[in-house]
Design a protein around this motif. Sequence first.
Motif, PDB file in Angstrom:
ATOM      1  N   MET A  14     -12.386 -39.455  24.971  1.00  9.99           N
ATOM      2  CA  MET A  14     -12.572 -39.351  23.627  1.00  9.99           C
ATOM      3  C   MET A  14     -14.125 -39.098  23.010  1.00  9.99           C
ATOM      4  SD  MET A  14      -9.484 -39.204  22.270  1.00  9.99           S
ATOM      5  CE  MET A  14      -9.505 -39.585  20.495  1.00  9.99           C
ATOM      6  N   MET A  15     -14.762 -39.808  23.911  1.00 11.75           N
ATOM      7  CA  MET A  15     -16.237 -39.674  23.590  1.00 11.75           C
ATOM      8  C   MET A  15     -16.826 -39.216  25.115  1.00 11.75           C
ATOM      9  SD  MET A  15     -17.194 -42.318  20.634  1.00 11.75           S
ATOM     10  CE  MET A  15     -18.694 -41.392  20.287  1.00 11.75           C
ATOM     11  N   GLU A  16     -17.861 -38.321  25.085  1.00 12.00           N
ATOM     12  CA  GLU A  16     -18.523 -38.019  26.370  1.00 12.00           C
ATOM     13  C   GLU A  16     -20.012 -38.359  26.207  1.00 12.00           C
ATOM     14  OE1 GLU A  16     -15.990 -34.143  27.223  1.00 12.00           O
ATOM     15  OE2 GLU A  16     -18.060 -33.901  26.460  1.00 12.00           O
ATOM     16  N   SER A  17     -20.647 -38.248  25.315  1.00 11.33           N
ATOM     17  CA  SER A  17     -22.048 -38.304  25.235  1.00 11.33           C
ATOM     18  C   SER A  17     -22.724 -39.498  24.314  1.00 11.33           C
ATOM     19  CB  SER A  17     -22.788 -37.062  24.767  1.00 11.33           C
ATOM     20  OG  SER A  17     -22.310 -36.257  25.657  1.00 11.33           O
ATOM     21  N   PRO A  19     -22.289 -41.916  20.506  1.00 10.99           N
ATOM     22  CA  PRO A  19     -21.730 -42.049  19.294  1.00 10.99           C
ATOM     23  C   PRO A  19     -21.805 -40.923  18.403  1.00 10.99           C
ATOM     24  CG  PRO A  19     -23.182 -43.798  19.500  1.00 10.99           C
ATOM     25  CD  PRO A  19     -23.487 -43.001  20.660  1.00 10.99           C
ATOM     26  N   TYR A  20     -21.195 -40.527  17.218  1.00 15.28           N
ATOM     27  CA  TYR A  20     -21.329 -39.560  16.300  1.00 15.28           C
ATOM     28  C   TYR A  20     -22.564 -39.349  16.055  1.00 15.28           C
ATOM     29  CZ  TYR A  20     -16.167 -39.924  15.973  1.00 15.28           C
ATOM     30  OH  TYR A  20     -14.905 -39.642  16.372  1.00 15.28           O
ATOM     31  N   ARG A  95     -23.414 -27.313  12.469  1.00 17.44           N
ATOM     32  CA  ARG A  95     -24.140 -28.094  12.081  1.00 17.44           C
ATOM     33  C   ARG A  95     -24.431 -29.212  12.890  1.00 17.44           C
ATOM     34  NH1 ARG A  95     -26.349 -24.748   8.160  1.00 17.44           N
ATOM     35  NH2 ARG A  95     -24.947 -24.239   6.798  1.00 17.44           N
ATOM     36  N   GLN A  96     -23.638 -29.327  13.925  1.00 15.48           N
ATOM     37  CA  GLN A  96     -23.852 -30.781  14.837  1.00 15.48           C
ATOM     38  C   GLN A  96     -24.041 -30.134  16.132  1.00 15.48           C
ATOM     39  OE1 GLN A  96     -24.406 -34.030  13.701  1.00 15.48           O
ATOM     40  NE2 GLN A  96     -22.918 -34.052  11.814  1.00 15.48           N
ATOM     41  N   SER A  97     -24.390 -30.963  17.205  1.00 14.05           N
ATOM     42  CA  SER A  97     -24.551 -30.611  18.581  1.00 14.05           C
ATOM     43  C   SER A  97     -23.432 -31.206  19.214  1.00 14.05           C
ATOM     44  CB  SER A  97     -25.707 -31.473  18.995  1.00 14.05           C
ATOM     45  OG  SER A  97     -25.975 -31.021  20.452  1.00 14.05           O
ATOM     46  N   HIS A  98     -22.971 -30.349  20.338  1.00 12.54           N
ATOM     47  CA  HIS A  98     -21.848 -30.707  21.291  1.00 12.54           C
ATOM     48  C   HIS A  98     -22.325 -31.939  22.238  1.00 12.54           C
ATOM     49  CE1 HIS A  98     -18.751 -27.753  20.762  1.00 12.54           C
ATOM     50  NE2 HIS A  98     -19.676 -27.008  20.327  1.00 12.54           N
ATOM     51  N   LEU A  99     -23.710 -32.351  22.246  1.00 15.44           N
ATOM     52  CA  LEU A  99     -24.250 -33.101  22.856  1.00 15.44           C
ATOM     53  C   LEU A  99     -23.865 -34.289  22.671  1.00 15.44           C
ATOM     54  CD1 LEU A  99     -25.959 -33.501  25.605  1.00 15.44           C
ATOM     55  CD2 LEU A  99     -28.102 -33.770  24.245  1.00 15.44           C
ATOM     56  N   LYS A 100     -23.913 -34.454  21.247  1.00 12.72           N
ATOM     57  CA  LYS A 100     -23.825 -35.731  20.540  1.00 12.72           C
ATOM     58  C   LYS A 100     -22.643 -36.076  19.985  1.00 12.72           C
ATOM     59  CE  LYS A 100     -28.715 -35.838  18.848  1.00 12.72           C
ATOM     60  NZ  LYS A 100     -29.349 -34.725  18.897  1.00 12.72           N
ATOM     61  N   ASN A 101     -21.392 -35.258  20.043  1.00 12.46           N
ATOM     62  CA  ASN A 101     -20.125 -35.371  19.569  1.00 12.46           C
ATOM     63  C   ASN A 101     -19.152 -34.672  20.407  1.00 12.46           C
ATOM     64  OD1 ASN A 101     -20.931 -36.044  16.393  1.00 12.46           O
ATOM     65  ND2 ASN A 101     -22.244 -34.362  17.120  1.00 12.46           N
ATOM     66  N   ASP A 102     -18.157 -35.620  20.797  1.00 15.27           N
ATOM     67  CA  ASP A 102     -17.133 -35.117  21.594  1.00 15.27           C
ATOM     68  C   ASP A 102     -16.224 -34.140  20.982  1.00 15.27           C
ATOM     69  OD1 ASP A 102     -15.495 -34.911  24.062  1.00 15.27           O
ATOM     70  OD2 ASP A 102     -14.090 -36.256  22.630  1.00 15.27           O
ATOM     71  N   ALA A 107     -12.055 -32.400  17.127  1.00 17.82           N
ATOM     72  CA  ALA A 107     -10.914 -31.478  16.900  1.00 17.82           C
ATOM     73  C   ALA A 107      -9.584 -32.208  16.455  1.00 17.82           C
ATOM     74  CB  ALA A 107     -10.588 -30.880  18.229  1.00 17.82           C
ATOM     75  N   THR A 108      -9.484 -33.303  17.069  1.00 22.98           N
ATOM     76  CA  THR A 108      -8.368 -34.202  16.703  1.00 22.98           C
ATOM     77  C   THR A 108      -8.691 -34.754  15.222  1.00 22.98           C
ATOM     78  OG1 THR A 108      -8.275 -35.413  18.753  1.00 22.98           O
ATOM     79  CG2 THR A 108      -7.201 -36.412  16.793  1.00 22.98           C
TER      80      THR A 108
END
Length: 208
Positions: A14-17, A19-20, A95-102, A107-108
């Motif tokens: 659910m989270m890769e990198s 916190p949001y 507006r947000q990075s894939h690195l910081k948000n799973d 998507a969920t």
Amino acid sequence: MAGFLPGDPSLHGMMESGPYNLPQDKQEEGGGRWYLSRKEIEENSPSRTDGIDLKKETYLRKSYCTFLQDLGMRLKVPQVTIATAIIFCHRFFLRQSHLKNDRRTIATVCMFLAGKVEETPRPLKDVILVSYEIIHKKDPAAVQRIKQKEVYEQQKELILIGERVVLATLGFDFNVNHPYKPLVEAIKKFKVAQNALAQVAWNFVNDG
């Protein structure tokens, strides 16, 4: 909120990198905020700033679209709801990075929001359970694990936190103009409803 650190096994997938990433600046007002040139998207996205190249980001975008299509079909929501969720997700990652948000967590959240926006809501519990099962589809124990109260409550809090982040990033702008209605009108006008052209056009719109 130590329970939400990436190392927590109950949150695996659910989270890769980490916190949001909360938005730092208020986004500009008006619908024009979402209209960017291809060059702006490909060269100046937040993910690019964080070192994710175009090829990798393209893969990540395609993967959350596939995930949302699967999630929407399992939740039995209309195609327009799936399309709205995809648009929300695309806007978020402008507006947000894939690195910081799973991407799958976001998507969920976007599917949950799209259900409400398109007046085809699904219970949060159903969205969480189905999402978790898709993410962990290679793990036979996942179906039973998400039914455990502690695991479920952690996922629920994760999604509710994510909802606040997505809402802030989107600036509470839920206005989405889909091509479905104009397409249906065009099909009727040109009387090609039974024509292969109509199906090709419909598939093209869905792939967009």
